[in-house]
Design a protein around this motif. Structure first.
Motif, short mmCIF file in Angstrom:
data_model
loop_
_atom_site.label_atom_id
_atom_site.label_comp_id
_atom_site.label_asym_id
_atom_site.label_seq_id
_atom_site.Cartn_x
_atom_site.Cartn_y
_atom_site.Cartn_z
N ASP A 175 -17.81 5.40 3.15
CA ASP A 175 -17.04 4.19 3.46
C ASP A 175 -17.07 3.87 4.95
O ASP A 175 -17.29 2.74 5.37
CB ASP A 175 -15.56 4.46 3.20
CG ASP A 175 -15.10 3.97 1.87
OD1 ASP A 175 -15.95 3.87 0.99
OD2 ASP A 175 -13.88 3.75 1.74
N HIS A 213 -9.06 -4.56 3.27
CA HIS A 213 -10.53 -4.56 3.31
C HIS A 213 -11.13 -4.42 1.92
O HIS A 213 -12.35 -4.33 1.79
CB HIS A 213 -11.03 -3.44 4.23
CG HIS A 213 -10.59 -2.05 3.84
ND1 HIS A 213 -9.32 -1.76 3.41
CD2 HIS A 213 -11.26 -0.87 3.81
CE1 HIS A 213 -9.21 -0.47 3.15
NE2 HIS A 213 -10.38 0.09 3.38
N ARG A 214 -10.30 -4.38 0.88
CA ARG A 214 -10.80 -4.22 -0.48
C ARG A 214 -10.78 -5.55 -1.22
O ARG A 214 -9.73 -6.20 -1.30
CB ARG A 214 -9.92 -3.22 -1.25
CG ARG A 214 -9.83 -1.84 -0.59
CD ARG A 214 -11.14 -1.13 -0.67
NE ARG A 214 -11.07 0.21 -0.10
CZ ARG A 214 -12.09 0.79 0.54
NH1 ARG A 214 -13.23 0.15 0.71
NH2 ARG A 214 -11.97 2.00 1.01
N GLY A 250 -4.36 6.74 -4.70
CA GLY A 250 -5.57 7.55 -4.89
C GLY A 250 -6.69 6.73 -5.50
O GLY A 250 -6.69 5.49 -5.44
N ARG A 251 -7.63 7.46 -6.11
CA ARG A 251 -8.77 6.77 -6.69
C ARG A 251 -9.01 7.18 -8.14
O ARG A 251 -10.05 7.76 -8.48
CB ARG A 251 -10.03 7.05 -5.85
CG ARG A 251 -9.95 6.40 -4.47
CD ARG A 251 -11.16 6.72 -3.62
NE ARG A 251 -11.19 5.89 -2.43
CZ ARG A 251 -12.13 5.97 -1.48
NH1 ARG A 251 -13.11 6.85 -1.60
NH2 ARG A 251 -12.09 5.18 -0.44
N GLY A 297 -6.47 2.81 7.62
CA GLY A 297 -7.57 3.55 8.23
C GLY A 297 -8.84 2.73 8.13
O GLY A 297 -9.27 2.08 9.09
N GLY A 298 -9.41 2.71 6.92
CA GLY A 298 -10.60 1.88 6.68
C GLY A 298 -10.32 0.43 7.03
O GLY A 298 -11.15 -0.27 7.62
N GLY A 342 -3.16 -1.58 4.52
CA GLY A 342 -4.16 -0.52 4.30
C GLY A 342 -5.23 -0.88 3.29
O GLY A 342 -6.25 -0.21 3.20
N ASP A 371 0.87 -1.18 0.00
CA ASP A 371 0.00 0.00 0.00
C ASP A 371 0.90 1.22 0.00
O ASP A 371 1.36 1.68 1.05
CB ASP A 371 -0.94 0.00 1.22
CG ASP A 371 -1.88 1.22 1.19
OD1 ASP A 371 -1.75 2.03 0.24
OD2 ASP A 371 -2.71 1.35 2.09
N LYS A 422 -13.50 10.12 3.96
CA LYS A 422 -14.14 8.97 3.28
C LYS A 422 -15.42 8.61 4.04
O LYS A 422 -15.52 7.56 4.69
CB LYS A 422 -13.18 7.78 3.25
CG LYS A 422 -11.99 8.03 2.34
CD LYS A 422 -11.04 6.85 2.33
CE LYS A 422 -9.84 7.13 1.44
NZ LYS A 422 -8.80 6.09 1.57
N ARG A 451 -4.81 0.94 -10.22
CA ARG A 451 -6.15 1.45 -10.52
C ARG A 451 -6.22 2.22 -11.83
O ARG A 451 -7.24 2.82 -12.15
CB ARG A 451 -6.66 2.31 -9.35
CG ARG A 451 -6.94 1.49 -8.12
CD ARG A 451 -7.57 2.29 -6.99
NE ARG A 451 -7.67 1.47 -5.79
CZ ARG A 451 -8.03 1.95 -4.60
NH1 ARG A 451 -8.32 3.23 -4.45
NH2 ARG A 451 -8.11 1.15 -3.55
N ASN A 476 -0.02 4.09 -1.17
CA ASN A 476 -0.97 5.20 -1.36
C ASN A 476 -0.62 6.32 -0.38
O ASN A 476 -1.20 6.43 0.69
CB ASN A 476 -2.38 4.66 -1.10
CG ASN A 476 -3.46 5.69 -1.35
OD1 ASN A 476 -3.25 6.67 -2.08
ND2 ASN A 476 -4.60 5.49 -0.73
N ARG A 484 4.07 5.15 4.65
CA ARG A 484 3.67 3.85 4.09
C ARG A 484 4.81 3.21 3.28
O ARG A 484 4.88 1.99 3.18
CB ARG A 484 2.42 4.00 3.24
CG ARG A 484 1.15 4.07 4.09
CD ARG A 484 -0.09 4.24 3.26
NE ARG A 484 -1.31 3.95 4.02
CZ ARG A 484 -2.53 4.30 3.65
NH1 ARG A 484 -2.71 4.98 2.54
NH2 ARG A 484 -3.57 3.98 4.39
N HIS A 518 -1.87 0.63 -5.44
CA HIS A 518 -2.74 1.69 -5.97
C HIS A 518 -2.23 3.01 -5.39
O HIS A 518 -1.44 3.03 -4.46
CB HIS A 518 -4.20 1.45 -5.57
CG HIS A 518 -4.47 1.69 -4.11
ND1 HIS A 518 -4.08 0.81 -3.12
CD2 HIS A 518 -5.07 2.72 -3.46
CE1 HIS A 518 -4.45 1.28 -1.94
NE2 HIS A 518 -5.05 2.44 -2.11
O1 LIG Z 1 -5.75 4.96 2.19
C1 LIG Z 1 -6.30 3.86 2.40
O2 LIG Z 1 -7.14 3.68 3.31
C2 LIG Z 1 -5.89 2.67 1.57
O3 LIG Z 1 -4.79 2.95 0.75
C3 LIG Z 1 -7.07 2.20 0.73
O4 LIG Z 1 -7.45 3.20 -0.18
P1 LIG Z 1 -8.96 3.24 -0.72
O5 LIG Z 1 -9.83 3.69 0.43
O6 LIG Z 1 -8.95 4.23 -1.86
O7 LIG Z 1 -9.32 1.85 -1.16
#
Ligand SMILES: O=C(O)[C@H](O)COP(=O)(O)O
Ligand SMILES: Nc1ncnc2c1ncn2[C@@H]1O[C@H](COP(=O)(O)OP(=O)(O)OP(=O)(O)O)[C@@H](O)[C@H]1O
Length: 398
Positions: A205, A155-156, A62-63, A378-379, A152, A22, A202, A119, A24, A37, A60
């Motif tokens: 989510d 959960h996806r 971002g989105r 986080g999530g 991170g 991760d 978020k 992504r 990100n 990270r 990944h």
């Molecule tokens: O930042 C985060 O919580 C993780 O990298 C997951 O990213 P996402 O919420 O875009 O899936």
């Protein structure tokens, strides 16, 4: 679940490892504002390369919407990863195309390649199992074994996290093993009073985790972008603040449920508002039930900060995810700093989780050793604390 130590003892020299990380990280243009990270996954990569593996890293950032988008390129991350590892890191300008094929095939023992953002490919996040499986097949071709260290993202249910794991012999990296060990202490018998602080951006989510958290916590504190949908559910106007209009009814239900369960659900009592989303916008503090129609809440106000800090200091266990405001703008960082400082001051078991939350702790100058644990997820950690089976962890089971 097999661990990286088991893989190392089986021997990795000359083997191709597909590593999901991760990476990100928060960016300001192409500048990485916090490399936490990257540093967190470095021990896994070091161990692999020092033992002669040929490592292809994927992540990944971002989105982006399933196609290349230069603002989300991992190129700056490849450079920083090279600096952190103190070795060359090759970068493929695509994820599974010609450049990635060529650079993966060219890897020698002990070399590292980073693929472009997962992504940028619609297959990564597709809800269609077949589409995801196809992309996962292309990724899996880059490894003889799969290592997941992207805590991170566990959960996806995404191709690189879930489907690719199932196609190869699979192992959990050092970071995942450590995160699960620490967070598992908070799932069963967290010492009470147990306080969870939620914020961030978020909103939809993370609203979903509240249902389960209400069964476990004594106090749930809601700040950051998360607060405005709750304030709206209480019948207040929130001006131009972040609002998930279709979630207002859900928030009404949570407010009622908290009352029924005897959980203290604390919302901000005052808000620092701005005329526009800008670092230079002058802050004006108003009561939380009097946000002017033409302004937006970018931070909790001083009375809320003190109220939240007091609860945190009185807790025995605290989990915090999501900044209390737009801490990237110094004028709106006060609430986040006050809550973070309260975690540092408390004698509780304190866990901070999330890319931006952990970044906030570091960029606002708080001591990392002032927290029991700083999680990269986080999530992911919130869903872990709910007691859910997470796709990325399930896929690692043998
Ligand atoms: O930042 C985060 O919580 C993780 O990298 C997951 O990213 P996402 O919420 O875009 O899936
Ligand atoms: N009132 C607000 N309005 C708009 N954005 C906000 C507000 N409060 C906080 N934010 C933004 O929330 C972002 C962080 O939210 P996020 O939910 O992604 O947290 P996180 O710690 O990164 O967790 P995760 O790892 O799950 O992404 C920050 O960039 C911050 O600017």
């Amino acid at each position: 679940m097999k661990t990286l130590d088991e893989l190392l003892s089986e021997g990795v020299s000359g083997r191709r490892v597909l590593l999901r990380a991760d990476l990100n990280v928060p960016l300001d243009g192409s500048t990485i504002t916090d490399d936490g990270r990257i540093r967190a996954v470095a021990p896994t990569i070091q161990a692999l390369v020092e033992n002669g593996a040929r490592v292809t890293v994927c992540s990944h950032l971002g989105r982006p919407k399933g196609e290349p988008d230069p603002q989300y390129s991992l190129a700056p991350v490849a450079q920083r990863l090279g600096e952190v590892l103190d070795r060359a890191v090759a970068f493929a300008t695509d994820t599974v195309g010609d450049d990635a094929d060529e650079k993966n095939a060219a890897l020698a023992d002990g070399e590292v390649l980073l693929l472009e953002n997962l992504r940028f490919n619609a297959g990564e996040t597709s809800k269609d199992d077949q589409v995801r499986a196809e992309f996962a097949g292309e990724l899996a071709a880059y490894g003889d074994v799969y290592v997941d260290d992207a805590f991170g993202a566990v959960h996806r249910k995404h191709a690189s996290v879930y489907d690719a794991a199932k196609l190869l012999p699979r192992y959990a990296g050092f970071l995942i093993a450590k995160e699960v060990e620490v967070l598992s202490k908070l799932t069963g018998d967290a010492e009470k009073p147990y306080v969870v602080v939620l914020g961030g951006a978020k909103v939809s989510d993370k609203l979903a985790v509240i249902e389960n958290l209400l069964q476990k916590v004594d106090t749930l504190i809601i700040g950051g972008g998360m607060a405005y949908t709750f304030l709206k559910a209480q019948g207040h106007e929130v001006g131009n603040s972040l609002l998930e209009a279709d979630q207002v009814a859900t928030c009404e239900r949570y407010l009622a449920e908290a009352e029924k369960l005897g959980v203290d659900l604390l919302l901000p009592v005052d808000i620092a508002t701005a005329a526009e989303f800008s670092a230079d916008a002058e802050a004006q503090v108003t009561a939380a039930d009097a946000i002017p129609g033409d302004r937006m809440g970018l931070d909790i106000g001083p009375a809320s900060a003190e109220l939240f800090a007091e609860r945190v200091r009185a807790a025995s266990t605290v989990f915090w995810n999501g900044p209390m405001g737009v801490f990237e703008f110094p004028a709106y960082a006060k609430g986040t700093k006050a809550v973070a400082q309260a975690l540092v001051d408390s004698s509780a078991y304190t866990v901070v989780g999330g890319g931006d939350s952990a970044a906030a702790v570091r960029t606002l100058g708080l001591p990392e050793d002032g927290f029991s644990h700083i999680s990269t997820g986080g999530g992911a950690s919130l869903e872990y604390l709910e007691g859910k089976t997470l796709p990325g962890l399930e896929a690692l089971e043998n």
